[in-house]
Design a protein around this motif. Structure first.
Motif, PDB file in Angstrom:
ATOM      1  N   ALA A 108      47.782  31.050  35.103  1.00 53.02           N
ATOM      2  CA  ALA A 108      46.515  30.312  35.029  1.00 53.02           C
ATOM      3  C   ALA A 108      46.238  29.808  33.603  1.00 53.02           C
ATOM      4  O   ALA A 108      45.906  28.632  33.417  1.00 53.02           O
ATOM      5  N   LEU A 138      40.984  38.282  43.057  1.00 52.91           N
ATOM      6  CA  LEU A 138      40.615  37.158  42.191  1.00 52.91           C
ATOM      7  C   LEU A 138      39.109  36.953  42.290  1.00 52.91           C
ATOM      8  O   LEU A 138      38.589  36.558  43.346  1.00 52.91           O
ATOM      9  N   TYR A 173      44.125  29.334  39.141  1.00 59.36           N
ATOM     10  CA  TYR A 173      43.943  30.577  39.896  1.00 59.36           C
ATOM     11  C   TYR A 173      43.804  30.268  41.388  1.00 59.36           C
ATOM     12  O   TYR A 173      44.411  30.947  42.239  1.00 59.36           O
TER      13      TYR A 173
END
Ligand code: TMP
Length: 209
Positions: A108, A138, A173
């Motif tokens: 990311a 996440l 992400y």
């Protein structure tokens, strides 16, 4: 145990933008994992987690300018030390490892954020035999929320990056979560701590089912 049964997740990572609130959820993750694994849980972080790794973390977050490829190499130098001396030994004892950031952060931040080729990161991963986590939470918040949560705190070198940088990190992400839905669970983190904790427990429950 039935050898075809899915393995319980022992290597769990927490990811998200700076200011996503992931660190506030570590206690919830640890409490759940302690009840699920009688062999114990260790909590660690990246960059860091070892003496060498914490020194590298200091260099990475310090304000001195670093070339993107140097930054990437430092992240992996810290990671190998961490894997070999902390993560793998704990996993081999059957302990659960809860790690605050890991390889998805590299894709990311260094990949999507800095614009380094994702294939370069893949090469580091393979050459250095960096294992994937079993489960990644996440913590997803809109960029404005992450930036607002951080405002008023002193920013380190990476936190001082532009809104555009964090927009790329955020997109990175989400792209990874979309590509690997079986490993990466997206938790909406723009809610109260209690609501986020409940969502975390629900993910852990289904991963341990
Ligand atoms: P933390 O404040 O959540 O501990 O993270 C430290 C910073 O390190 C955060 O801004 C993200 C960054 N980072 C990378 O850029 N690449 C990586 O591979 C990792 C693990 C962290």
């Amino acid at each position: 145990m039935n050898s075809t049964a899915p393995r319980k997740p022992l290597f769990i990572t927490l990811e998200g933008l700076d200011g996503c609130g992931k660190s506030s959820q570590i206690d919830t993750v640890v409490a759940f994992c302690e009840s699920a694994n009688p062999l114990g849980v260790i909590v660690t972080r990246e960059p860091g987690g070892t003496e060498i790794g914490e020194r590298i973390r200091h260099i990475l977050l310090d304000h001195a300018l670093i070339e993107a490829r140097s930054e990437l190499s430092l992240v992996f130098a810290a990671r190998v030390q961490h894997l070999k001396t902390v993560i793998e030994p704990a996993l081999s004892l059957g302990k659960t490892v809860v790690c605050d950031r890991y390889a998805d952060a590299t894709y990311a931040y260094q990949g999507y954020g800095r614009g380094l080729p994702l294939a370069l990161i893949d090469s580091f991963m393979q050459a250095l035999e960096v294992r994937a986590p079993d489960l990644t939470l996440l913590f997803d918040v809109p960029i404005e929320v992450a930036l607002a949560r951080r405002s008023g705190r002193p920013a380190d070198r990476i936190e001082s990056e532009s809104r555009e940088f964090f927009a790329r990190v955020h997109a990175g992400y989400l792209a990874r979560a979309q590509a690997q839905p079986g490993r990466i669970a997206v938790v909406a983190a723009d809610r109260s701590l209690t609501e986020v904790s409940r969502a975390v427990e629900a993910v852990l429950q289904s991963a341990h089912a």
